[in-house]
Design a protein around this motif. Structure first.
Motif, PDB file in Angstrom:
ATOM      1  N   UNK A   1     -22.004 -27.077  15.741  1.00 48.40           N
ATOM      2  CA  UNK A   1     -21.739 -27.367  14.340  1.00 48.40           C
ATOM      3  C   UNK A   1     -21.789 -28.871  14.150  1.00 48.40           C
ATOM      4  N   UNK A   2     -22.404 -29.287  13.058  1.00 47.75           N
ATOM      5  CA  UNK A   2     -22.527 -30.713  12.786  1.00 47.75           C
ATOM      6  C   UNK A   2     -22.459 -30.948  11.288  1.00 47.75           C
ATOM      7  N   UNK A   3     -21.806 -32.035  10.909  1.00 45.88           N
ATOM      8  CA  UNK A   3     -21.784 -32.422   9.508  1.00 45.88           C
ATOM      9  C   UNK A   3     -23.185 -32.881   9.140  1.00 45.88           C
ATOM     10  N   UNK A   4     -23.789 -32.181   8.185  1.00 43.02           N
ATOM     11  CA  UNK A   4     -25.161 -32.503   7.794  1.00 43.02           C
ATOM     12  C   UNK A   4     -25.194 -33.532   6.685  1.00 43.02           C
ATOM     13  N   UNK A   5     -24.275 -33.412   5.737  1.00 33.68           N
ATOM     14  CA  UNK A   5     -24.336 -34.292   4.581  1.00 33.68           C
ATOM     15  C   UNK A   5     -22.994 -34.311   3.868  1.00 33.68           C
ATOM     16  N   UNK A   6     -22.722 -35.426   3.252  1.00 35.15           N
ATOM     17  CA  UNK A   6     -21.538 -35.596   2.427  1.00 35.15           C
ATOM     18  C   UNK A   6     -22.041 -36.150   1.102  1.00 35.15           C
ATOM     19  N   UNK A   7     -21.838 -35.383   0.017  1.00 41.57           N
ATOM     20  CA  UNK A   7     -22.412 -35.737  -1.274  1.00 41.57           C
ATOM     21  C   UNK A   7     -21.305 -35.856  -2.312  1.00 41.57           C
ATOM     22  N   UNK A   8     -21.322 -36.951  -3.060  1.00 42.63           N
ATOM     23  CA  UNK A   8     -20.353 -37.123  -4.149  1.00 42.63           C
ATOM     24  C   UNK A   8     -20.981 -36.651  -5.449  1.00 42.63           C
ATOM     25  N   UNK A   9     -20.239 -35.852  -6.182  1.00 39.94           N
ATOM     26  CA  UNK A   9     -20.669 -35.411  -7.504  1.00 39.94           C
ATOM     27  C   UNK A   9     -19.796 -36.106  -8.531  1.00 39.94           C
ATOM     28  N   UNK A  10     -20.384 -36.515  -9.603  1.00 37.76           N
ATOM     29  CA  UNK A  10     -19.640 -37.197 -10.653  1.00 37.76           C
ATOM     30  C   UNK A  10     -19.768 -36.408 -11.937  1.00 37.76           C
ATOM     31  N   UNK A  11     -18.683 -36.315 -12.682  1.00 37.93           N
ATOM     32  CA  UNK A  11     -18.710 -35.563 -13.935  1.00 37.93           C
ATOM     33  C   UNK A  11     -18.569 -34.084 -13.680  1.00 37.93           C
ATOM     34  N   UNK A  12     -19.426 -33.316 -14.292  1.00 41.11           N
ATOM     35  CA  UNK A  12     -19.367 -31.857 -14.160  1.00 41.11           C
ATOM     36  C   UNK A  12     -19.834 -31.403 -12.789  1.00 41.11           C
ATOM     37  N   UNK A  13     -19.268 -30.309 -12.352  1.00 43.32           N
ATOM     38  CA  UNK A  13     -19.700 -29.731 -11.082  1.00 43.32           C
ATOM     39  C   UNK A  13     -20.001 -28.254 -11.295  1.00 43.32           C
ATOM     40  N   UNK A  14     -21.089 -27.994 -11.992  1.00 43.18           N
ATOM     41  CA  UNK A  14     -21.517 -26.620 -12.215  1.00 43.18           C
ATOM     42  C   UNK A  14     -22.226 -26.110 -10.973  1.00 43.18           C
ATOM     43  N   UNK A  15     -22.492 -24.809 -10.949  1.00 46.94           N
ATOM     44  CA  UNK A  15     -23.222 -24.237  -9.833  1.00 46.94           C
ATOM     45  C   UNK A  15     -24.578 -24.887  -9.649  1.00 46.94           C
TER      46      UNK A  15
END
Length: 176
Positions: free
Chosen positions: A30-44
């Motif tokens: 298992x490995x952390x592939x990505x870390x993504x910040x979302x700003x504002x709305x977080x819809x599907x």
């Protein structure tokens, strides 16, 4: 096979994407592939677009995707507008083969409901409440813990709202 697991709390980004890989010897990594910040709305759709960008940036093969682990938020599990719905639209015919898993932490909570910890929790909660609810008892207990050089200096309150506190309260109670 490749399992891309996505774990998020849609109220508090960032999203973390993990890659689980099983090799020919059936060893799993298992490995952390990505870390993504979302700003504002977080819809599907927002979550899926961030996921798609991460998969494309890492040059991962979509045909290797066999399963997805998410939390139970509507933005994640919605079959039409949720992350899962967007993912199934994107992978097309392979959508029927995609395995969906619910977050392991939530599975533990469901399991705990059926293990009948009521008697144990009633005893532990009543003991903790006896110690914490009365100032003199609480001060004496903290003094006792200090005298014996205990690892922890206090007991934790249990709250019914957060099931995760069960484990924390039991662990601390047992250690003390």
């Amino acid at each position: 096979s490749l399992l891309i697991s996505q774990n998020s709390n849609t109220k508090q980004p960032p999203l973390s994407y993990f890659v689980h890989e099983k090799n020919n010897n059936f060893k799993t990594s298992e490995e952390l592939a990505s870390l993504v910040s979302l700003h504002g709305r977080t819809t599907g759709a927002d979550i899926f677009n961030a996921f798609k960008k991460s998969v494309d940036d890492l040059s991962l093969q979509w045909d290797k995707l066999v399963g997805v682990t998410t939390d139970g938020a509507p933005a994640m599990v919605g079959e039409v507008n949720g992350f899962i719905g967007c993912l199934k639209k994107h992978i097309g015919d392979r959508a029927a083969l995609l395995k969906q898993y619910h977050c392991i932490i939530h599975q533990e909570a469901l399991c705990a409901k059926y293990l009948k910890f009521k008697e144990v929790m009633e005893f532990v909660v009543s003991t903790v409440n006896f110690i914490r609810a009365r100032s003199l008892n609480h001060c004496e207990f903290q003094s006792f813990l200090e005298n014996i050089n205990a690892t922890y200096g206090d007991v934790l309150y249990h709250t019914e709202v957060r099931w995760l506190s069960w484990g924390n309260v039991l662990k601390r109670f047992f250690v003390l």
